[in-house]
Structure formats: structure tokens, C-alpha cells
Motif scaffolding. Structure first.
Motif, short mmCIF file in Angstrom:
data_model
loop_
_atom_site.label_atom_id
_atom_site.label_comp_id
_atom_site.label_asym_id
_atom_site.label_seq_id
_atom_site.Cartn_x
_atom_site.Cartn_y
_atom_site.Cartn_z
N UNK A 254 0.82 -1.21 0.00
CA UNK A 254 0.00 0.00 0.00
C UNK A 254 0.85 1.26 0.00
N UNK A 255 1.90 1.27 0.78
CA UNK A 255 2.76 2.46 0.87
C UNK A 255 3.98 2.38 -0.04
N UNK A 256 4.64 1.22 -0.07
CA UNK A 256 5.91 1.10 -0.79
C UNK A 256 5.77 0.63 -2.23
N UNK A 257 4.57 0.22 -2.63
CA UNK A 257 4.36 -0.24 -4.00
C UNK A 257 4.79 -1.68 -4.18
N UNK A 258 4.25 -2.31 -5.20
CA UNK A 258 4.52 -3.74 -5.42
C UNK A 258 5.97 -4.03 -5.78
N UNK A 259 6.66 -3.04 -6.35
CA UNK A 259 8.07 -3.23 -6.72
C UNK A 259 9.04 -2.57 -5.75
N UNK A 260 8.52 -1.93 -4.72
CA UNK A 260 9.37 -1.21 -3.78
C UNK A 260 9.47 0.27 -4.09
N UNK A 261 8.91 0.68 -5.23
CA UNK A 261 8.89 2.09 -5.63
C UNK A 261 7.53 2.67 -5.26
N UNK A 262 7.48 3.56 -4.28
CA UNK A 262 6.19 4.15 -3.90
C UNK A 262 5.70 5.12 -4.97
#
Length: 112
Positions: A36-44
Motif C-alpha cells: 500500500x505504501x511502498x508499492x509492489x516493486x518497492x517504488x512508492x
């Protein structure tokens, strides 16, 4: 009385097993708790960066120094600015360790 005592002992022993508390591996925990915060790939998203200063977990300057213990401390206690909550109590110790190891691993940068 004996049956009740036996039931309490059996249930107590089951609750003490770490694997009884773990719900998934690091990738699954990340998908459930962090996306939710960091995004599915780690890129928010730009919105999360602007509103909450969410860290890009793929940024080279972070990846150069990231370790499971660094991630674990952040997940456990939250960020110093208090915008990221601590998940100690919401996640078991085993879940925190699993998601921390996953985020710190090279596997995180190349999910399936």
C-alpha cells in the motif's frame, strides 16, 4: 478437570511454536502489509512520496547499505519521523524477520 488441563497445555504448546504464528513467507507478507505504501516493486507512488515521504526501497543509495537487521528495526519500531508505524505486535517476530530478509535480498529487486 484433567481434560481441561490437558486442553490448555496442548493449546499453549501450539501457540508457542513460531511456525504457528507465521502467515506466509517474506514476499507474501510484503504483499499483504507493505505494498500500500511502498508499492509492489518497492517504488512508492509520487503521492506517497509527497504526502508521507515514503522511502523508495529500490533506490541505489539505500540498496548499498540495506541489511536484514536495518529493515527489521524499521519494520519493528517504525520510522523516526513516525510516519511509518511500527509493526511489532501486528506481525510476529518470525513474520518481521521473514519480510526483512526478503526486502534486503536481491530477490526483492527481481520478483517473479
Amino acid at each position: 478437570m484433567k481434560v481441561r488441563l490437558l486442553l490448555v497445555l496442548v493449546l499453549g504448546a501450539a501457540a508457542c511454536k513460531p511456525e504457528a504464528k507465521v502467515r506466509g513467507d517474506g514476499a507474501e507478507i510484503y504483499a499483504r502489509m507493505c505494498v500500500t505504501c511502498h508499492g509492489s516493486t518497492g517504488k512508492p507512488s509520487a503521492t506517497m512520496i509527497a504526502r508521507l515521504a515514503v522511502r523508495d526501497l529500490t533506490a541505489p543509495e539505500l540498496r548499498d547499505r540495506i541489511t536484514p537487521s536495518l529493515v527489521e528495526a524499521q519494520v519493528r519500531k517504525g520510522s523516526q519521523n513516525k510516519l511509518m508505524p511500527g509493526f511489532e505486535g501486528a506481525l510476529s517476530d518470525a513474520e518481521i524477520k521473514a519480510v526483512s530478509a526478503y526486502v534486503a535480498s536481491s530477490q526483492f529487486l527481481s520478483p517473479p
